[in-house]
Design a protein around this motif. Structure first.
Motif, PDB file in Angstrom:
ATOM      1  N   ALA A 260       4.361   2.756  -1.537  1.00  0.00           N
ATOM      2  CA  ALA A 260       5.248   3.670  -0.805  1.00  0.00           C
ATOM      3  C   ALA A 260       5.929   4.613  -1.797  1.00  0.00           C
ATOM      4  O   ALA A 260       6.271   4.211  -2.907  1.00  0.00           O
ATOM      5  CB  ALA A 260       6.290   2.876  -0.030  1.00  0.00           C
ATOM      6  N   LYS A 261       6.067   5.878  -1.394  1.00  0.00           N
ATOM      7  CA  LYS A 261       6.725   6.843  -2.285  1.00  0.00           C
ATOM      8  C   LYS A 261       7.907   7.474  -1.542  1.00  0.00           C
ATOM      9  O   LYS A 261       7.745   7.931  -0.405  1.00  0.00           O
ATOM     10  CB  LYS A 261       5.740   7.955  -2.688  1.00  0.00           C
ATOM     11  CG  LYS A 261       4.584   7.459  -3.564  1.00  0.00           C
ATOM     12  CD  LYS A 261       4.972   7.348  -5.034  1.00  0.00           C
ATOM     13  CE  LYS A 261       3.810   6.906  -5.905  1.00  0.00           C
ATOM     14  NZ  LYS A 261       3.603   5.467  -6.056  1.00  0.00           N
ATOM     15  N   ASN A 262       9.049   7.517  -2.189  1.00  0.00           N
ATOM     16  CA  ASN A 262      10.266   8.132  -1.621  1.00  0.00           C
ATOM     17  C   ASN A 262      10.573   7.609  -0.208  1.00  0.00           C
ATOM     18  O   ASN A 262      10.877   8.385   0.702  1.00  0.00           O
ATOM     19  CB  ASN A 262      10.136   9.664  -1.579  1.00  0.00           C
ATOM     20  CG  ASN A 262       9.791  10.234  -2.951  1.00  0.00           C
ATOM     21  OD1 ASN A 262      10.349   9.775  -3.961  1.00  0.00           O
ATOM     22  ND2 ASN A 262       8.873  11.176  -3.003  1.00  0.00           N
TER      23      ASN A 262
ATOM     24  N   PRO B 138      -0.227   6.160   3.359  1.00  0.00           N
ATOM     25  CA  PRO B 138      -1.005   6.313   4.598  1.00  0.00           C
ATOM     26  C   PRO B 138      -1.762   5.041   4.998  1.00  0.00           C
ATOM     27  O   PRO B 138      -1.932   4.766   6.183  1.00  0.00           O
ATOM     28  CB  PRO B 138      -2.000   7.440   4.272  1.00  0.00           C
ATOM     29  CG  PRO B 138      -1.388   8.186   3.149  1.00  0.00           C
ATOM     30  CD  PRO B 138      -0.502   7.237   2.404  1.00  0.00           C
ATOM     31  N   MET B 139      -2.196   4.249   4.003  1.00  0.00           N
ATOM     32  CA  MET B 139      -2.901   3.004   4.337  1.00  0.00           C
ATOM     33  C   MET B 139      -1.928   2.001   4.960  1.00  0.00           C
ATOM     34  O   MET B 139      -2.265   1.321   5.935  1.00  0.00           O
ATOM     35  CB  MET B 139      -3.559   2.414   3.072  1.00  0.00           C
ATOM     36  CG  MET B 139      -4.488   1.244   3.348  1.00  0.00           C
ATOM     37  SD  MET B 139      -5.904   1.708   4.372  1.00  0.00           S
ATOM     38  CE  MET B 139      -6.881   2.639   3.190  1.00  0.00           C
ATOM     39  N   GLN B 140      -0.725   1.911   4.399  1.00  0.00           N
ATOM     40  CA  GLN B 140       0.283   1.009   4.980  1.00  0.00           C
ATOM     41  C   GLN B 140       0.636   1.470   6.394  1.00  0.00           C
ATOM     42  O   GLN B 140       0.735   0.655   7.326  1.00  0.00           O
ATOM     43  CB  GLN B 140       1.555   1.011   4.113  1.00  0.00           C
ATOM     44  CG  GLN B 140       1.366   0.383   2.747  1.00  0.00           C
ATOM     45  CD  GLN B 140       2.601   0.562   1.873  1.00  0.00           C
ATOM     46  OE1 GLN B 140       3.025   1.693   1.601  1.00  0.00           O
ATOM     47  NE2 GLN B 140       3.163  -0.551   1.432  1.00  0.00           N
TER      48      GLN B 140
ATOM     49  N   ILE C 160      -4.761  -4.151   1.891  1.00  0.00           N
ATOM     50  CA  ILE C 160      -4.343  -2.747   1.735  1.00  0.00           C
ATOM     51  C   ILE C 160      -4.730  -2.206   0.360  1.00  0.00           C
ATOM     52  O   ILE C 160      -5.283  -1.116   0.237  1.00  0.00           O
ATOM     53  CB  ILE C 160      -2.823  -2.603   2.011  1.00  0.00           C
ATOM     54  CG1 ILE C 160      -2.569  -2.810   3.514  1.00  0.00           C
ATOM     55  CG2 ILE C 160      -2.296  -1.244   1.537  1.00  0.00           C
ATOM     56  CD1 ILE C 160      -1.116  -2.701   3.948  1.00  0.00           C
ATOM     57  N   ILE C 161      -4.463  -2.987  -0.676  1.00  0.00           N
ATOM     58  CA  ILE C 161      -4.799  -2.519  -2.032  1.00  0.00           C
ATOM     59  C   ILE C 161      -6.310  -2.340  -2.167  1.00  0.00           C
ATOM     60  O   ILE C 161      -6.800  -1.344  -2.724  1.00  0.00           O
ATOM     61  CB  ILE C 161      -4.282  -3.506  -3.108  1.00  0.00           C
ATOM     62  CG1 ILE C 161      -2.752  -3.572  -3.090  1.00  0.00           C
ATOM     63  CG2 ILE C 161      -4.823  -3.137  -4.483  1.00  0.00           C
ATOM     64  CD1 ILE C 161      -2.039  -2.489  -3.840  1.00  0.00           C
ATOM     65  N   SER C 162      -7.064  -3.286  -1.635  1.00  0.00           N
ATOM     66  CA  SER C 162      -8.514  -3.208  -1.708  1.00  0.00           C
ATOM     67  C   SER C 162      -9.006  -1.958  -0.972  1.00  0.00           C
ATOM     68  O   SER C 162      -9.882  -1.228  -1.462  1.00  0.00           O
ATOM     69  CB  SER C 162      -9.103  -4.481  -1.087  1.00  0.00           C
ATOM     70  OG  SER C 162     -10.493  -4.487  -1.189  1.00  0.00           O
ATOM     71  N   ALA C 163      -8.420  -1.699   0.208  1.00  0.00           N
ATOM     72  CA  ALA C 163      -8.814  -0.526   1.002  1.00  0.00           C
ATOM     73  C   ALA C 163      -8.456   0.777   0.292  1.00  0.00           C
ATOM     74  O   ALA C 163      -9.206   1.761   0.367  1.00  0.00           O
ATOM     75  CB  ALA C 163      -8.140  -0.583   2.369  1.00  0.00           C
ATOM     76  N   VAL C 164      -7.335   0.790  -0.418  1.00  0.00           N
ATOM     77  CA  VAL C 164      -6.954   1.984  -1.186  1.00  0.00           C
ATOM     78  C   VAL C 164      -8.027   2.272  -2.244  1.00  0.00           C
ATOM     79  O   VAL C 164      -8.436   3.416  -2.444  1.00  0.00           O
ATOM     80  CB  VAL C 164      -5.559   1.792  -1.839  1.00  0.00           C
ATOM     81  CG1 VAL C 164      -5.297   2.849  -2.905  1.00  0.00           C
ATOM     82  CG2 VAL C 164      -4.469   1.828  -0.772  1.00  0.00           C
TER      83      VAL C 164
END
Lengths: 155, 265
Positions: free
Chosen positions: A79-81, A86-88, A107-111
């Motif tokens: 997450a930023k700011n 978008p995946m989350q 999620i990390i794998s999908a990124v």
């Protein structure tokens, strides 16, 4: 003891570790980043997947010492700011989870998948998730979430 | 995991020295087998020598009519490498089918063949393609490298530097994989070269081996029909809860035919 230095979610850290410390132990116990889960602890389930120098890897099958000098991104670093990655956001929107335990690794794998293949087919997504196990068997919505995230990230 | 001393040398000589200095030292390549084994306390090395700091062990290059892959090149790197994909696509495909994406991002060619797991994929490529294993001391022909169950011709203090794969005229790898681990129940690499045909088999026996009867049949006629009538004996083959020795013997024939069909394109 040895000193390891790495950049975790954009922040430089240096800590003394016992050589047998796994990367996942280091993240959870020394940095208190408990978003990375230990599922099977036998290299199979993928709950512990993090990005190391941009590539997805199993943090339970890697020593903290092997990540010395590397850039590590965990689920907490996406997450930023205050805005979800978008995946989350897609996992939330499309309910890509049931109990949620496998979700950080999924999620990390999908990124990582979308970094390499921004427009994967359903089959390619399912093949890629070979190393991520959802014991609730909630795969349909996980795949759907990744398809939508891919769409969002391309537009 | 039992305690150990960790070393990360940045040269081959320093790694060999560290290995020689400690009788119970072990090399750490990608760690995808070594670390799980240590976590289960099935191995307790006094020292772990991490090879990831040695730049010359990593990468792919073309050398005449061969492709040379550094020992520390990961499965994902081999699968994505343009030289491998254009010269020996069968090798790229084999690498792309090992384990899962995260394992492929860490596991290495050198680690795989030095471990010599009877169900690992790479031994079929080394034997089937007639590769040569270069170590810090010598060169070892594929036919001499795999000696037995988790046993290779590597001597104490010896470490794999690279593997030289001759470019075949045509080749393909077919495997019947275990649905959970993606290890090979049986995997067959078939390669047609100027010097004849080679058939390398993994998963079926305690170590990778050549099926010479199939090689001779395919040398005369490189077609799946050429394998009709060749029966593979179950004697000495592996049997476990996943597949009996008889079933593995049957799979050798089926996978060999599939590999020939794929190699013919």
């Amino acid at each position: 003891m040895l000193t390891v230095t790495m950049t975790v979610n954009g922040q430089k850290v240096a800590k003394d570790v016992d050589p047998r410390t796994l990367l996942v132990q280091f993240l959870r116990e020394q940095l208190n980043l408990t978003g990375t889960h230990v599922g099977c602890d036998t290299s199979q389930c993928g709950a512990c997947v993090v990005l190391v120098d941009g590539k997805s890897m199993k943090a339970c099958t890697m020593l903290a010492a092997q990540a010395d000098g590397c850039e590590v991104t965990t689920i907490e670093g996406l997450a930023k700011n205050g805005e979800l990655h978008p995946m989350q956001a897609a996992f939330k929107e499309h309910h890509g989870l049931q109990c949620g335990f496998c979700t950080p690794g999924m999620i990390i794998s999908a990124v990582d998948l979308l970094q390499q293949n921004p427009d994967p087919s359903e089959h390619e997504i399912r093949e890629w998730l070979e190393g991520n196990i959802c014991r609730c068997t909630g795969y349909h919505n996980i795949v759907k979430a990744i398809q939508h995230a891919a769409q969002d990230m391309r537009s | 995991m039992y305690a150990f001393n960790y070393h990360r040398p940045n040269s081959l000589d320093a790694a060999a020295q560290a290995l020689a200095a400690n009788e119970d030292a072990k090399l750490l390549a990608g760690g995808q087998t070594m670390l799980p084994t240590m976590k289960q306390r099935l191995a307790m090395p006094s020292d772990l020598i991490d090879l990831s700091g040695i730049a010359e062990l990593r990468g792919v290059c073309e050398d005449g009519d061969a492709v040379v892959v550094g020992a520390m090149t990961t499965h994902a790197e081999v699968a994505a490498n343009e030289i491998v994909r254009s010269k020996i696509p069968a090798l790229a495909k084999l690498a792309d089918g090992i384990g899962d994406p995260q394992v492929r991002n860490r596991g290495t060619l050198g680690g795989s063949i030095a471990n010599a797991d009877p169900a690992a994929d790479y031994p079929a490529a080394v034997v089937g393609l007639g590769a040569t294993v270069k170590t810090n001391k010598r060169e070892i022909a594929a036919d001499d490298f795999f000696v037995g169950l988790f046993e290779t011709a590597l001597e104490p203090g010896e470490l794999v530097v690279s593997v030289r794969f001759p470019v075949p005229e045509a080749a393909a790898y077919a495997k019947f994989d275990h649905p959970a681990s993606r290890y090979a129940i049986v995997g067959v690499m078939v390669a047609r070269t100027g010097g004849g045909v080679r058939v390398g088999i993994t998963g079926a026996a305690p170590s990778a081996f050549r099926q010479t009867e199939m090689e001779q049949a395919l040398a005369g006629n490189f077609a799946p029909d050429a394998l009709d009538g060749i029966s593979v004996s179950a004697d000495g083959l592996n049997g476990d809860i996943h597949a009996s020795a008889e079933y593995r013997a049957h799979l050798v024939g089926v996978m060999a035919k599939r590999a020939v069909i794929a190699a013919r394109g």
